[in-house]
Design an enzyme around this catalytic site. Structure first.
Site, PDB file in Angstrom:
ATOM      1  N   GLU A 146      10.544  39.995 -97.611  1.00 23.09           N
ATOM      2  CA  GLU A 146      10.317  38.879 -98.542  1.00 23.09           C
ATOM      3  C   GLU A 146      11.858  38.612 -99.194  1.00 23.09           C
ATOM      4  O   GLU A 146      12.498  38.554 -98.012  1.00 23.09           O
ATOM      5  CB  GLU A 146       9.762  39.821 -99.712  1.00 23.09           C
ATOM      6  CG  GLU A 146       8.037  39.610 -99.386  1.00 23.09           C
ATOM      7  CD  GLU A 146       7.370  40.048-100.299  1.00 23.09           C
ATOM      8  OE1 GLU A 146       6.972  41.178-100.269  1.00 23.09           O
ATOM      9  OE2 GLU A 146       6.942  39.332-101.269  1.00 23.09           O
ATOM     10  N   ASP A 191      -1.370  36.444-105.720  1.00 23.74           N
ATOM     11  CA  ASP A 191       0.227  37.441-104.564  1.00 23.74           C
ATOM     12  C   ASP A 191      -0.159  39.047-106.459  1.00 23.74           C
ATOM     13  O   ASP A 191      -0.737  38.498-107.167  1.00 23.74           O
ATOM     14  CB  ASP A 191       0.782  36.796-104.168  1.00 23.74           C
ATOM     15  CG  ASP A 191       1.702  36.914-103.751  1.00 23.74           C
ATOM     16  OD1 ASP A 191       2.611  37.121-102.590  1.00 23.74           O
ATOM     17  OD2 ASP A 191       1.408  38.496-103.832  1.00 23.74           O
TER      18      ASP A 191
HETATM   19  C1  GLC Z   1       3.639  40.624-101.678  1.00 22.58           C
HETATM   20  C2  GLC Z   1       3.907  39.287-100.502  1.00 22.58           C
HETATM   21  C3  GLC Z   1       2.805  39.096-100.065  1.00 22.58           C
HETATM   22  C4  GLC Z   1       1.474  40.074 -99.256  1.00 22.58           C
HETATM   23  C5  GLC Z   1       1.158  40.738-101.413  1.00 22.58           C
HETATM   24  C6  GLC Z   1       0.938  42.415-101.210  1.00 22.58           C
HETATM   25  O1  GLC Z   1       4.050  40.764-102.954  1.00 22.58           O
HETATM   26  O2  GLC Z   1       4.170  38.184-101.505  1.00 22.58           O
HETATM   27  O3  GLC Z   1       2.604  38.523 -98.910  1.00 22.58           O
HETATM   28  O4  GLC Z   1       0.325  40.566 -99.284  1.00 22.58           O
HETATM   29  O5  GLC Z   1       2.506  41.309-101.745  1.00 22.58           O
HETATM   30  O6  GLC Z   1       1.298  43.304-100.404  1.00 22.58           O
END
Ligand code: GLC
Length: 617
Positions: free
Chosen positions: A506, A314
């Site tokens: 988030e 991530d």
């Molecule tokens: C974010 C999320 C993830 C996402 C990634 C790219 O922090 O946790 O779900 O795909 O970053 O945007």
């Protein structure tokens, strides 16, 4: 092998030969009639360590130029949430932006195409004008596998039309605590339902040529409230002093049996459906951050479950492993991570990993395994043959066909919680009033991950609202006041109040108090005396505490986060389509019944149980 120095021979002069960097040649890996394993073996055997590590590197587009893509032979570029092009947010802006990066990748020595990734979690939601489907919590209430497959297919078409071959979706989180800001990215609290819908989405998306990224492995929806601890060496937003970011990315305190039965099960279904990419969770299990968890990433997922694709980190996630960056890189890659969403400093990651391989901290065999997995996806999704957008799909962006599918999803996602002889409404209703800014605000009905990472209120994209739908059904005879400013003493036959959670994504949405806000409660009270029958429509990313407001309402509809086609709600309110949606999350009576474990141990029934949903014929 024919060597033709650049510029002596125009590229289209030898159509039978593939242009690889500055070489006009035909390597076996360029031959689509060879097996994928043969193509991988041939290409891997030609790659330098620098080219291999470049493939393991993913950088965010704002930290990049096409020159840097070429310099590092990067494997992937991403748009983070809301990452539309700086030049503008039209499909052509996307095609141009990604096309520049891809051209640079194709002109490297071996011409390995990059794969561009975005979060299209409910349609191509960063693109203005794309169709925005209901968030997963609504699709869980709809419970229609074929519909989810169709949404996956249509989302893939809108992505491919703009040069995107990789979608960081579906989330197969199984949220066990609705205080979590990512609850709405989950289909359900029920693992079996998540597994079925997640697999359906993978099928639909991938059948149209876009790779899914099933996320976030594993146990992201099981973190404990208050378990996200500040990371002193990462001065980022996720160290707020209120409820925000206090459980997202936290600790999943469950035994292995529960981890497997609740949180791991959807990954088995997704892999069986053909998933070739999985995104690792920020969260921890058994005292270890998932990004450094060799047992779960390698022994369980790649070994026991036979996952052949590649694991992506991530965003900046490996940096949470340790204060020393080299330790982070070594731990994460050796644990089984294959590509790192760095996402800012390409040089730092590449130099660190290169040094770790050279000094033996990371075995070359681990690098080769990672690159092999990455190449598998690129070959299987046809990137070597079709590295650019498919102009034939251009007209599908925001198309009526896609909007019709979104309307169907909205209709099926609605859950009728209460109905005291009020719904369906009649078009002959003598007087009808509406209140609440949410009734006519596309941004509020879409929620987070819409144009902007966190989403926002207002006319953020094209689509329709509940107010517009009711207005059309009533032939314009609707009194609408966002703040319920109606003539004193006026009483309508029907009143509709729409309330919404403010958009969030988030950990920004972690919230320990899910009661309606004072403003929302006041609005309901203000409308109540102005109508004989009162309907409450709720836009939310999770169940909210409405127990005390329930008796004021004759009917209550959970609309979740329906996306761009809000007018479709009126189709169901007026009986053109029946209510069929069923709760995919238990609806608690009070915060004492949150999280799910508290509800179960309370022995008390929730306000509305999992599977609840009144029907109309
Ligand atoms: C974010 C999320 C993830 C996402 C990634 C790219 O922090 O946790 O779900 O795909 O970053 O945007």
């Amino acid at each position: 092998m024919i060597f033709v120095p650049t510029g002596l021979l125009p590229k289209q002069a030898c159509p039978g030969l593939a242009q690889v960097g500055n070489l006009m040649t035909t390597y076996p890996f360029q031959n689509p009639s060879l097996s994928t394993s043969k193509r991988i073996a041939d290409l891997l055997g030609r790659m330098t360590l620098a080219e291999k590590i470049g493939q393991m590197t993913q950088i965010e587009k704002n930290s990049l130029t096409p020159e840097l893509v070429a310099k590092y032979a990067l494997g992937s570029v991403l748009s983070g949430g809301g990452g539309y092009p700086k030049t503008g947010n039209t499909p052509q802006d996307w095609v141009n932006m990604i096309g520049e990066f891809q051209k640079a990748a194709l002109e490297t020595r071996l011409g390995i195409p990059l794969i561009y990734g975005v979060d299209a979690v409910h349609g191509h939601n960063n693109l203005h004008g794309a169709v925005i489907f209901p968030h997963n919590i609504g699709l869980g209430a709809a419970g229609d596998l074929d519909l989810v497959k169709k949404i996956g297919r249509f989302t893939a078409h809108e992505l491919l039309a703009t040069n995107v071959h990789w979608n960081f979706a579906p989330a197969v989180s199984v949220p066990q605590d609705i205080r979590w800001g990512r609850t709405y990215e989950g289909y359900s609290e029920n693992s079996d339902l998540v597994a079925e819908l997640g697999a359906a989405y993978v099928c639909g998306l991938q059948s149209s040529g876009v790779s899914a990224s099933v996320k976030h492995f594993v146990g992201d929806g099981g973190t404990r409230w208050g378990s996200t601890h500040p990371i002193p060496w990462i001065p980022r937003m996720w160290q707020a002093d209120d409820d925000r970011w206090c459980m997202d990315q936290g600790v999943t305190d469950v035994d292995e049996t529960t981890l497997r039965e609740v949180h791991l099960r959807p990954y088995a279904a997704a892999i069986a459906a053909g998933a070739k990419n999985i995104m690792v969770s920020y969260s921890s299990w058994n005292g270890l951050k998932m990004h450094g968890h060799h047992y779960l990433l390698t022994d369980v997922l790649k070994g026991e479950m036979g996952f052949e694709g590649f694991l992506i980190s991530d965003f900046l996630a490996i940096n949470q492993l340790h204060e020393d960056y080299r330790t982070c890189v070594v731990q994460a890659i050796n644990a089984g991570l294959d590509m790192v969403m760095v996402p800012f400093d390409a040089a730092q990651f590449i130099d660190t990993l290169t040094a770790a391989v050279e000094d033996g901290a990371v075995p070359l065999s681990r690098i080769d395994d990672a690159v092999r997995r990455i190449l598998l996806v690129k070959f299987e999704f046809g990137l070597f043959e079709r590295p650019f957008a498919d102009p034939a799909l251009y007209t599908e962006i925001g198309s009526e066909t896609h909007r019709a599918a979104a309307r169907e999803a909205v209709q099926k996602s609605l859950v009728l919680l209460k109905n005291d002889n009020m719904l369906p409404l009649s078009r002959d209703t003598s007087t009808l009033l509406m209140a609440g800014e949410a009734a006519n605000d596309i941004g509020l009905q879409c929620g987070g991950w819409t144009i902007e990472w966190q989403g926002k209120s207002g006319a953020v994209t094209t689509g329709s609202t509940l107010f517009q739908g009711v207005f059309e059904k009533m032939g314009g005879d609707v009194a609408y006041s966002p703040i319920a400013d109606f003539t004193p003493g006026a009483v309508a036959e029907v009143g509709i109040v729409a309330i919404a959670e403010k958009p969030y994504a988030e950990g920004e949405g972690d919230n320990g108090n899910l009661a309606l806000t004072a403003e929302q409660i006041a609005l309901i009270h203000k409308v109540r005396p102005h109508c004989n029958k009162l309907l409450l429509v709720i836009y939310s990313g999770r169940p909210l505490i409405i127990t005390e407001q329930l008796e004021m309402c004759d009917a209550v509809v959970a609309a979740w986060l329906p996306g761009s086609e809000g007018a479709a709600i009126s189709d169901v309110l007026f009986g053109d389509v029946p209510f069929t949606g069923k709760l995919s999350f238990s609806w608690p009576r009070s915060m004492s019944q949150v999280p799910l474990s508290a509800l179960i141990s309370s022995g008390e029934p929730p306000l509305f149980p999992f599977g609840h949903g009144l029907e109309t014929c």
